[in-house]
Design a protein around this motif. Structure first.
Motif, PDB file in Angstrom:
ATOM      1  N   GLY A  65       3.013  -0.693   4.322  1.00 35.89           N
ATOM      2  CA  GLY A  65       3.221  -1.982   4.950  1.00 35.89           C
ATOM      3  C   GLY A  65       2.126  -3.008   4.796  1.00 35.89           C
ATOM      4  O   GLY A  65       2.377  -4.182   5.029  1.00 35.89           O
ATOM      5  N   ALA A  87       0.020   4.208   0.647  1.00 37.04           N
ATOM      6  CA  ALA A  87      -0.324   5.141   1.716  1.00 37.04           C
ATOM      7  C   ALA A  87       0.283   4.733   3.055  1.00 37.04           C
ATOM      8  O   ALA A  87       0.636   5.583   3.863  1.00 37.04           O
ATOM      9  CB  ALA A  87      -1.840   5.246   1.851  1.00 37.04           C
ATOM     10  N   THR A  88       0.399   3.445   3.287  1.00 32.76           N
ATOM     11  CA  THR A  88       0.873   2.980   4.587  1.00 32.76           C
ATOM     12  C   THR A  88       2.271   2.378   4.522  1.00 32.76           C
ATOM     13  O   THR A  88       2.962   2.319   5.527  1.00 32.76           O
ATOM     14  CB  THR A  88      -0.058   1.903   5.159  1.00 32.76           C
ATOM     15  OG1 THR A  88       0.062   0.717   4.361  1.00 32.76           O
ATOM     16  CG2 THR A  88      -1.502   2.354   5.160  1.00 32.76           C
ATOM     17  N   ASP A 147       0.836  -1.202   0.000  1.00 33.84           N
ATOM     18  CA  ASP A 147       0.000   0.000   0.000  1.00 33.84           C
ATOM     19  C   ASP A 147       0.871   1.253   0.000  1.00 33.84           C
ATOM     20  O   ASP A 147       1.697   1.440   0.894  1.00 33.84           O
ATOM     21  CB  ASP A 147      -0.881  -0.046   1.256  1.00 33.84           C
ATOM     22  CG  ASP A 147      -1.958   1.006   1.255  1.00 33.84           C
ATOM     23  OD1 ASP A 147      -2.981   0.776   1.922  1.00 33.84           O
ATOM     24  OD2 ASP A 147      -1.789   2.057   0.619  1.00 33.84           O
TER      25      ASP A 147
END
Lengths: 113, 120
Positions: B105, B102-103, B100
């Motif tokens: 992880g 955005a994250t 991802d």
């Protein structure tokens, strides 16, 4: 390594009823600098790859029905299916991405009662 | 359509080698970390390795360090896993997964997987 545990191993819930799955990490996955919990939930149906449901412990992924919700912080987390549908029969996994190795819980199987 | 398609699995003897590939389409492959995640028959999920967008950084689970090598070809939108010195415990479905953006992880896109069986 951060060890992830889940409870129960399996549960059977009537259609339309609530299903609750718990996930615990061996150490906190809350990153204090941004106040985010590095925790995700996945759904895996038989013969299919996993599907991302929740990230940052409580943010629904795109297209995920709002009957799925995530909560918790630090080391204790919960995935709730507010009104179980037949298509929700699956194994559910939590995963931490706070540190490597990235680790998953052992899974919780959800069936219809 | 965003898609990941794995190939290269099969039956191999203990001590042998296998190279898995993953073809990506429908997104800007070079903008994402990519991973391999495996699942032994009837078991849970295990992250195996990942690689940074430009290939400059890689990470592995301890059980495969020194035996497996993850690589990517951004010009061909492809991810690879070279597996050497294979053991029976490496038997699993191997999934290619996008990490991802955005994250950084979690895994937001998964392939259908390719089966690797290590047996004599």
């Amino acid at each position: 390594d951060i060890v992830m545990t889940q409870s129960p191993d399996s549960l059977a819930v009537s259609l339309g009823e609530r299903a609750t799955i718990n996930c615990k990490s061996s150490q906190s996955v809350l990153y204090s600098s941004n106040n985010n919990n590095y925790l995700a939930w996945y759904q895996q149906k038989p013969g299919q790859p996993p599907k991302l449901l929740i990230y940052w412990a409580s943010t629904r992924a795109s297209g995920v029905p709002d009957r799925f919700s995530g909560s918790g912080s630090g080391t204790d987390f919960t995935l709730t299916i507010s009104s179980l549908q037949a298509e929700d029969v699956a194994v559910y996994y939590c995963q931490q991405y706070y540190s490597t190795p990235l680790t998953f819980g052992p899974g919780t199987k959800v069936d219809i009662k | 359509e965003v898609q990941l398609v794995e190939s290269g699995g099969g039956l191999v003897q203990p001590g042998g080698s296998l190279r898995l590939s993953c073809a990506a389409s429908g997104f800007s492959f070079s903008n994402y970390w990519m991973s391999w995640v495996r699942q032994a028959p009837g078991k849970g999920l295990e992250w195996v390795a990942d690689i940074k967008q430009d290939g400059s950084a890689t990470r592995y689970v301890d059980s495969v360090k020194g035996r497996f090598t993850i690589s990517r070809d951004n010009a061909k939108n492809s991810l690879h896993l070279q597996m050497n010195s294979l053991r029976a415990e490496d038997t699993a479905v191997y999934y290619c997964a996008r990490m991802d953006g955005a994250t950084g992880g979690d895994f937001d896109i998964w392939g259908q997987g390719t089966m690797v069986t290590v047996s004599s």
